[in-house]
Design a protein around this motif. Structure first.
Motif, PDB file in Angstrom:
ATOM      1  N   ASP A   1      -7.771  -2.413  -0.487  1.00  0.00           N
ATOM      2  CA  ASP A   1      -9.016  -2.887   0.129  1.00  0.00           C
ATOM      3  C   ASP A   1      -8.752  -3.600   1.449  1.00  0.00           C
ATOM      4  N   PHE A   2      -7.575  -4.185   1.592  1.00  0.00           N
ATOM      5  CA  PHE A   2      -7.207  -4.890   2.814  1.00  0.00           C
ATOM      6  C   PHE A   2      -6.267  -4.065   3.696  1.00  0.00           C
ATOM      7  N   ASN A   3      -6.163  -2.787   3.396  1.00  0.00           N
ATOM      8  CA  ASN A   3      -5.325  -1.865   4.180  1.00  0.00           C
ATOM      9  C   ASN A   3      -3.866  -2.282   4.230  1.00  0.00           C
ATOM     10  N   LEU A   4      -3.402  -2.961   3.197  1.00  0.00           N
ATOM     11  CA  LEU A   4      -1.997  -3.344   3.142  1.00  0.00           C
ATOM     12  C   LEU A   4      -1.149  -2.264   2.499  1.00  0.00           C
ATOM     13  N   VAL A   5      -1.780  -1.412   1.719  1.00  0.00           N
ATOM     14  CA  VAL A   5      -1.100  -0.247   1.160  1.00  0.00           C
ATOM     15  C   VAL A   5      -1.996   0.962   1.358  1.00  0.00           C
ATOM     16  N   THR A   6      -1.359   2.116   1.400  1.00  0.00           N
ATOM     17  CA  THR A   6      -2.119   3.356   1.523  1.00  0.00           C
ATOM     18  C   THR A   6      -1.631   4.350   0.482  1.00  0.00           C
ATOM     19  N   ARG A   7      -2.561   5.168   0.047  1.00  0.00           N
ATOM     20  CA  ARG A   7      -2.215   6.240  -0.880  1.00  0.00           C
ATOM     21  C   ARG A   7      -1.696   7.403  -0.045  1.00  0.00           C
ATOM     22  N   VAL A   8      -0.591   7.963  -0.470  1.00  0.00           N
ATOM     23  CA  VAL A   8       0.016   9.066   0.281  1.00  0.00           C
ATOM     24  C   VAL A   8       0.199  10.276  -0.628  1.00  0.00           C
TER      25      VAL A   8
ATOM     26  N   VAL B   1       4.369  16.226  -6.260  1.00  0.00           N
ATOM     27  CA  VAL B   1       4.091  15.041  -7.077  1.00  0.00           C
ATOM     28  C   VAL B   1       2.597  15.030  -7.403  1.00  0.00           C
ATOM     29  N   ARG B   2       2.288  15.022  -8.690  1.00  0.00           N
ATOM     30  CA  ARG B   2       0.896  15.088  -9.114  1.00  0.00           C
ATOM     31  C   ARG B   2       0.247  13.713  -9.247  1.00  0.00           C
ATOM     32  N   LYS B   3       1.041  12.670  -9.333  1.00  0.00           N
ATOM     33  CA  LYS B   3       0.506  11.318  -9.468  1.00  0.00           C
ATOM     34  C   LYS B   3       0.256  10.717  -8.089  1.00  0.00           C
ATOM     35  N   ASP B   4      -0.643   9.743  -8.063  1.00  0.00           N
ATOM     36  CA  ASP B   4      -0.901   9.038  -6.809  1.00  0.00           C
ATOM     37  C   ASP B   4       0.328   8.232  -6.417  1.00  0.00           C
ATOM     38  N   LEU B   5       0.635   8.269  -5.146  1.00  0.00           N
ATOM     39  CA  LEU B   5       1.741   7.496  -4.585  1.00  0.00           C
ATOM     40  C   LEU B   5       1.173   6.502  -3.589  1.00  0.00           C
ATOM     41  N   TYR B   6       1.789   5.328  -3.543  1.00  0.00           N
ATOM     42  CA  TYR B   6       1.340   4.291  -2.624  1.00  0.00           C
ATOM     43  C   TYR B   6       2.531   3.744  -1.861  1.00  0.00           C
ATOM     44  N   GLU B   7       2.256   3.353  -0.606  1.00  0.00           N
ATOM     45  CA  GLU B   7       3.295   2.726   0.192  1.00  0.00           C
ATOM     46  C   GLU B   7       2.686   1.589   0.988  1.00  0.00           C
TER      47      GLU B   7
END
Length: 156
Positions: free
Chosen positions: A69-76, A81-87
């Motif tokens: 919500d604060f743009n500190l992480v993004t879904r990539v 890879v079938r699962k959501d990844l975040y960085e």
């Protein structure tokens, strides 16, 4: 031995940097998760985060949502890879400053609007000018100056 030293230093970095992140209103877990993702420099699934942080997948999901919500992480997306990844977002300073300056500007505006409503109540009640009314005007002016200053900082 080298791996143990690196792990100890990593834990210390997470502990200290997360204290800074917490000052911006994030929970300890959210702060620690963000720092961990930032240090990892690789996208991770909720399962991987859960294992690394020793917390439930539900806790990771809630924390990721807040950080997102604060743009500190993004879904990539990553092929295969079938699962959501975040960085972690790499532009920490700019992200924090934009996010928090916007929140502070909104808060100052909200307070200024509330104070102006009180000022209107003074005027509608035909209460003669008083030291209370003068103080109220000073407080409104303070909020106007605060908003102006925050907007100027945001332009930098």
């Amino acid at each position: 031995m080298l791996e143990s030293n690196t792990e100890d230093l990593t834990k210390k970095i997470i502990t200290e940097f997360s204290k800074t992140i917490e000052m911006f209103g994030f929970s300890t877990l959210e702060a620690r998760l963000f720092v961990y993702l930032y240090l990892e420099q690789a996208p991770m699934t909720l399962d991987e985060m859960s294992e690394a942080m020793g917390k439930s997948k539900t806790s990771m999901s809630t924390s990721i949502r807040s950080l997102s919500d604060f743009n500190l992480v993004t879904r990539v997306w990553k092929k295969g890879v079938r699962k959501d990844l975040y960085e972690a977002n790499e532009q920490i300073f700019k992200t924090f400053m934009n996010s928090y300056l916007s929140r502070w500007i909104d808060a100052a505006n909200h307070q200024k609007d509330s104070l102006n409503n009180i000022k209107e109540q003074f005027e509608n009640a035909n209460i003669p000018s008083s030291s209370l009314n003068n103080r109220l005007l000073n407080i409104i002016e303070f909020h106007q100056q605060l908003e102006k200053s925050l907007r100027e900082i945001k332009q930098i």
